[in-house]
Scaffold this active site. Structure first.
Site, PDB file in Angstrom:
ATOM      1  N   ASP A  30      32.069  37.882  44.636  1.00 51.58           N
ATOM      2  CA  ASP A  30      33.220  38.762  44.412  1.00 51.58           C
ATOM      3  C   ASP A  30      33.051  40.043  45.238  1.00 51.58           C
ATOM      4  O   ASP A  30      31.957  40.613  45.322  1.00 51.58           O
ATOM      5  CB  ASP A  30      33.336  39.095  42.916  1.00 51.58           C
ATOM      6  CG  ASP A  30      34.694  39.640  42.561  1.00 51.58           C
ATOM      7  OD1 ASP A  30      35.480  38.922  41.907  1.00 51.58           O
ATOM      8  OD2 ASP A  30      34.994  40.795  42.947  1.00 51.58           O
ATOM      9  N   ASN A  87      40.927  34.386  33.922  1.00 55.33           N
ATOM     10  CA  ASN A  87      41.992  35.252  33.433  1.00 55.33           C
ATOM     11  C   ASN A  87      43.344  34.610  33.744  1.00 55.33           C
ATOM     12  O   ASN A  87      43.531  34.047  34.822  1.00 55.33           O
ATOM     13  CB  ASN A  87      41.912  36.625  34.117  1.00 55.33           C
ATOM     14  CG  ASN A  87      40.667  37.388  33.713  1.00 55.33           C
ATOM     15  OD1 ASN A  87      40.287  37.399  32.542  1.00 55.33           O
ATOM     16  ND2 ASN A  87      40.012  38.021  34.673  1.00 55.33           N
ATOM     17  N   VAL A  96      44.640  38.034  41.160  1.00 54.76           N
ATOM     18  CA  VAL A  96      44.844  37.099  42.276  1.00 54.76           C
ATOM     19  C   VAL A  96      45.410  35.810  41.687  1.00 54.76           C
ATOM     20  O   VAL A  96      44.776  35.180  40.834  1.00 54.76           O
ATOM     21  CB  VAL A  96      43.527  36.817  43.039  1.00 54.76           C
ATOM     22  CG1 VAL A  96      43.764  35.787  44.134  1.00 54.76           C
ATOM     23  CG2 VAL A  96      42.954  38.102  43.628  1.00 54.76           C
ATOM     24  N   HIS A 100      40.926  30.826  39.457  1.00 51.37           N
ATOM     25  CA  HIS A 100      39.511  31.016  39.817  1.00 51.37           C
ATOM     26  C   HIS A 100      38.673  31.205  38.576  1.00 51.37           C
ATOM     27  O   HIS A 100      39.114  31.815  37.602  1.00 51.37           O
ATOM     28  CB  HIS A 100      39.347  32.200  40.773  1.00 51.37           C
ATOM     29  CG  HIS A 100      40.022  33.459  40.317  1.00 51.37           C
ATOM     30  ND1 HIS A 100      41.377  33.667  40.473  1.00 51.37           N
ATOM     31  CD2 HIS A 100      39.544  34.567  39.709  1.00 51.37           C
ATOM     32  CE1 HIS A 100      41.697  34.853  39.985  1.00 51.37           C
ATOM     33  NE2 HIS A 100      40.607  35.415  39.502  1.00 51.37           N
ATOM     34  N   HIS A 102      35.435  32.993  37.178  1.00 54.43           N
ATOM     35  CA  HIS A 102      34.426  34.032  37.408  1.00 54.43           C
ATOM     36  C   HIS A 102      33.104  33.552  36.807  1.00 54.43           C
ATOM     37  O   HIS A 102      33.084  33.053  35.672  1.00 54.43           O
ATOM     38  CB  HIS A 102      34.801  35.323  36.675  1.00 54.43           C
ATOM     39  CG  HIS A 102      36.040  36.001  37.178  1.00 54.43           C
ATOM     40  ND1 HIS A 102      36.018  36.979  38.146  1.00 54.43           N
ATOM     41  CD2 HIS A 102      37.339  35.866  36.823  1.00 54.43           C
ATOM     42  CE1 HIS A 102      37.249  37.417  38.366  1.00 54.43           C
ATOM     43  NE2 HIS A 102      38.075  36.759  37.579  1.00 54.43           N
TER      44      HIS A 102
HETATM   45  P1  5GP Z   1      41.227  38.334  38.569  1.00 58.89           P
HETATM   46  O1  5GP Z   1      41.399  39.812  38.334  1.00 58.89           O
HETATM   47  O2  5GP Z   1      42.462  37.735  39.188  1.00 58.89           O
HETATM   48  O3  5GP Z   1      40.714  37.554  37.406  1.00 58.89           O
HETATM   49  O4  5GP Z   1      40.055  38.223  39.643  1.00 58.89           O
HETATM   50  C1  5GP Z   1      40.248  38.392  41.005  1.00 58.89           C
HETATM   51  C2  5GP Z   1      38.894  38.717  41.574  1.00 58.89           C
HETATM   52  O5  5GP Z   1      38.936  38.528  42.967  1.00 58.89           O
HETATM   53  C3  5GP Z   1      38.471  40.167  41.331  1.00 58.89           C
HETATM   54  O6  5GP Z   1      37.219  40.176  40.651  1.00 58.89           O
HETATM   55  C4  5GP Z   1      38.392  40.762  42.721  1.00 58.89           C
HETATM   56  O7  5GP Z   1      37.335  41.677  42.879  1.00 58.89           O
HETATM   57  C5  5GP Z   1      38.208  39.541  43.600  1.00 58.89           C
HETATM   58  N1  5GP Z   1      38.762  39.665  44.920  1.00 58.89           N
HETATM   59  C6  5GP Z   1      39.999  40.123  45.253  1.00 58.89           C
HETATM   60  N2  5GP Z   1      40.181  40.079  46.573  1.00 58.89           N
HETATM   61  C7  5GP Z   1      39.037  39.563  47.097  1.00 58.89           C
HETATM   62  C8  5GP Z   1      38.623  39.283  48.436  1.00 58.89           C
HETATM   63  O8  5GP Z   1      39.336  39.483  49.403  1.00 58.89           O
HETATM   64  N3  5GP Z   1      37.367  38.782  48.596  1.00 58.89           N
HETATM   65  C9  5GP Z   1      36.541  38.542  47.533  1.00 58.89           C
HETATM   66  N4  5GP Z   1      35.333  38.051  47.799  1.00 58.89           N
HETATM   67  N5  5GP Z   1      36.904  38.790  46.258  1.00 58.89           N
HETATM   68  C10 5GP Z   1      38.135  39.305  46.059  1.00 58.89           C
END
Ligand code: 5GP
Ligand code: ZN
Length: 114
Positions: A30, A87, A96, A100, A102
């Site tokens: 991440d 999430n 995003v 995914h 985590h």
């Molecule tokens: P969400 O908030 O949708 O559950 O998790 C999205 C995750 O993707 C977040 O923890 C965020 O830090 C990670 N993330 C967002 N954009 C990028 C990216 O461009 N590269 C990487 N490696 N992680 C990302």
């Protein structure tokens, strides 16, 4: 899905710090880690949220968890423990919209999550 960051990572359009890859899934660190180890495991196929999951995705989703299990063993945090989180939508803080998993490890996790 050119607008989707994770599809762009899959296509190689955007860089990522890859941890694991096969034909169907990809795992990378991440960009904004919430724990000493914070890996994001995604299907290469675009599925926006858990709400779009279908019966036909069952094996694919299972593979996300199997990858998490293997990485936990390989990186040595399986026994100490770790957390897996998906999430879904606004109230859970999904940011995003490409499904995914985590994988968080390396510190004590609070419960319930905030
Ligand atoms: P969400 O908030 O949708 O559950 O998790 C999205 C995750 O993707 C977040 O923890 C965020 O830090 C990670 N993330 C967002 N954009 C990028 C990216 O461009 N590269 C990487 N490696 N992680 C990302
Ligand atoms: Zn996508």
């Amino acid at each position: 899905m050119e607008s989707c960051i994770f599809c762009r990572i899959v296509s190689g359009d955007m860089a990522s710090d890859k941890v694991y890859e096969d034909e169907e899934i990809l795992a990378f660190n991440d960009i904004n880690p919430k724990a000493p180890t914070h890996i994001v495991v995604i299907p290469k196929m675009h599925i926006a949220t858990l709400n779009e999951l279908e019966e036909g995705h069952a094996a694919l989703v299972g593979k996300l968890f199997l990858a998490a299990r293997r990485m936990a063993e390989e990186q040595g945090f399986a026994e100490a423990g770790y957390r897996t989180v998906i999430n879904c939508n606004r109230l859970a803080g999904q940011s995003v919209f490409h499904i995914h998993l985590h994988v968080l490890a390396g510190r004590l996790m609070g419960w319930p999550p905030g």
